[in-house]
Design a protein around this motif. Sequence first.
Motif, PDB file in Angstrom:
ATOM      1  N   SER B  26      11.577  13.741 -13.247  1.00 27.03           N
ATOM      2  CA  SER B  26      12.933  13.922 -12.713  1.00 27.03           C
ATOM      3  C   SER B  26      13.575  15.184 -13.279  1.00 27.03           C
ATOM      4  O   SER B  26      14.330  15.866 -12.591  1.00 27.03           O
ATOM      5  CB  SER B  26      13.805  12.712 -13.042  1.00 27.03           C
ATOM      6  OG  SER B  26      13.253  11.566 -12.460  1.00 27.03           O
ATOM      7  N   THR B  44      13.860   6.571 -13.147  1.00 31.82           N
ATOM      8  CA  THR B  44      14.017   6.550 -11.695  1.00 31.82           C
ATOM      9  C   THR B  44      13.657   5.164 -11.162  1.00 31.82           C
ATOM     10  O   THR B  44      12.642   4.592 -11.535  1.00 31.82           O
ATOM     11  CB  THR B  44      13.090   7.607 -11.058  1.00 31.82           C
ATOM     12  OG1 THR B  44      13.349   8.863 -11.671  1.00 31.82           O
ATOM     13  CG2 THR B  44      13.307   7.710  -9.569  1.00 31.82           C
ATOM     14  N   ASP B  67      10.669  12.528  -5.700  1.00 31.85           N
ATOM     15  CA  ASP B  67      10.414  12.180  -7.089  1.00 31.85           C
ATOM     16  C   ASP B  67      10.277  10.660  -7.165  1.00 31.85           C
ATOM     17  O   ASP B  67      11.138   9.929  -6.665  1.00 31.85           O
ATOM     18  CB  ASP B  67      11.608  12.673  -7.925  1.00 31.85           C
ATOM     19  CG  ASP B  67      11.557  12.170  -9.349  1.00 31.85           C
ATOM     20  OD1 ASP B  67      10.464  11.876  -9.845  1.00 31.85           O
ATOM     21  OD2 ASP B  67      12.641  12.085  -9.974  1.00 31.85           O
TER      22      ASP B  67
HETATM   23 MG   LIG Z   1      12.257   9.937 -13.044  1.00 34.92          MG
END
Ligand SMILES: [Mg+2]
Lengths: 453, 215
Positions: B26, B44, B67
């Motif tokens: 990220s 995430t 991502d």
């Molecule tokens: Mg991440």
Amino acid sequence: MEKKFVDDDELRPVPLVKVDRFGFVKPEVKSADGIVKSRSAFENDREERRIRKWRKMIGVGGSDWKHYVKRKPHVVRRRIRKGIPDCLRGLVWQLISGSRDLLLMNPGVYEQLVIYETSASELDIIRDISRTFPSHVFFQQRHGPGQRSLYNVLKAYSVYDRDVGYVQGMGFLAGLLLLYMCEEDAFWLMVALLKGAVHAPMEGLYLAGLPLVQQYLSQFEQLVREHLPKLGEHFTQEMINPSMYASQWFITVFSYSFPFPLALRIWDVFLYEGVQIVFKVGLALLKYCHDDLVKLPFEKLIHALRNFPEDAMNPDTLLPMAYSIKVSKRLEEMNQEYQKKNGKLAESHAIYQRSLRSDVKLCISLVWSIKSITLDLISYWFFLKKISFFFVSQPFILFCLYDLMETKGGKKKSSSTIFYEAPLGYSIEDVRPHGGIKKFKSAAYSNFARKPS
Amino acid sequence: MARRPDEEYDYLFKVVLIGDSGVGKSNLLSRFTRNEFCLESKSTIGVEFATRTLQVEGRTVKAQIWDTAGQERYRAITSAYYRGALGALLVYDVTKPTTFENVSRWLKELRDHADSNIVIMLIGNKTDLKHLKALATEDAQSFAEKEGLSFIETSALEATNVEKAFQTILAEIYRIISKKSLSSNEAAPTTIKEGQTLVVGAQDSSTKKPCCSSS
Ligand SMILES: [Mg+2]
Ligand SMILES: Nc1nc2c(ncn2[C@@H]2O[C@H](COP(=O)(O)OP(=O)(O)OP(=O)(O)O)[C@@H](O)[C@H]2O)c(=O)[nH]1
């Protein structure tokens, strides 16, 4: 008691960072200075009256609650939808989620899980500890009380339910709960939610294959098409699907990135009414922004779906809108359809869904078998090594030591004399006016007080 | 409909960021698209998305980057996003041997779920932590050669090689695509309507409904 707390607070130095009334570090420039200060006398009065009403409804330590709910479920629902007073939130959450009962049925289980068991997820949990609510004072301090209790709860859960173990996102659930209750209470609330003490079990959100995430996302997509056909059509054309924006709504029940005051209000309702509210709030957000969203192309659309405007996230406008959206009947139908369609999948999933009771019993018997093993010096030493590896705090080790000595000596000391690592240094009965705020203020203060300045 | 200058591009390339949790995916993305870095970033949940338009080999290329969450359990959701991707950045953490050991598992994931001609770049991130470095550059380099991947070491924190990593993979994708369109005698697409996810490679609209079609 109350007086003493106030004095304590006054003696403590002013914290170094500015936090909002929920304990989140404030972004530097912000014009309006918090809700607390700008609250008028009139509003304060109203709040006081509301708290009195709630106290009456709950009774001392929750003694009248069940009775009241049985007699006037609609009154309770209406009041919860207006928001639970912050100083009573922790207690009420435990009452409505059924976690209070679990806690009482299973004395000592949590401690055993934390202290004696090892989990395959320990390293995963540690990796994520500083990445959970990183902007909240309670969780900011490395190895501070916040981070330690977060670790303990997640580890205990990963041991308690090894099929689920630890999954990213669970930290936000545990973190949110820990801002309102002590470790053990937070743990049992997680159990109540994931195992389904009152509502449908949430564990499917975290089990291998994330079956419930997939189910909810496809149901949400369907509901969008039914409630907001124009937007649904637009999503299809732009190839937007809910996994691009709504996974975290379900997995963390809006606690991952939504404004905290909104997340709390959603949790109030979520614990009383179940997952429906997640669908409703999701639909309300889309409805509120509908006219903008239908005009946006793919990339801007994704961006907009992950960054709703501030006015859309005002609980007092969004939630009434959410309540007015009816989904329960449709959801029920869709659940049945889904079950039929994915029959096999659901069946294998059902294996996991042992009844809550048998699960807890299993846990208790496990604990007893552990207890019956006399701890010799070697395992004693081993255990100490393990503990000191994760917890540098002396009180915690002390607490463990105490507990062990008690077990060995065969005496049962009343729990109130043992120093138990409650994250905020208060017990749940210790509800003071405006407690929710003061609670962590004092926790934060005490952390800062230790720092020489 | 007239587009604003920042929306004009010759090519649109979809790229995925994969690798173990905590390796810095990220942050590589935020460094590349917004020039931001965050020491205590949240993990995430599911997938995130960002774009940046840049010049590659004299063409304007829009990189559309997905991502993904690194934890294994999340592959149930994230693997659907491999399909239709022209490139994959496979990230490991140079201070954590296990994240490198898992690279072969990620390669298998790609083989199972991504298009066979996907361009893969191996990235060793966090080179700024010199005193903690546990994986030799040479070992990773020779592994990458053996597997036919390009390789680079980066630091999202110090912004070292981040730009270069993305430039390299986008250039490689560009070369493959322009070769392909030459050999198949098709004119290379000049502009693509915004919102269309895909250019060359996978014409099936497999980006549609990633969540529910897999399982
Ligand atoms: Mg991440
Ligand atoms: N020193 C250093 N730390 C980094 C670097 N890149 C990322 N980090 C740190 O590593 C941690 C994880 O970074 P993320 O970018 O969130 O990792 P991720 O791969 O996206 O992790 P998941 O979302 O959980 O899959 C954060 O604390 C970052 O600050 C780097 O280049 N150098």
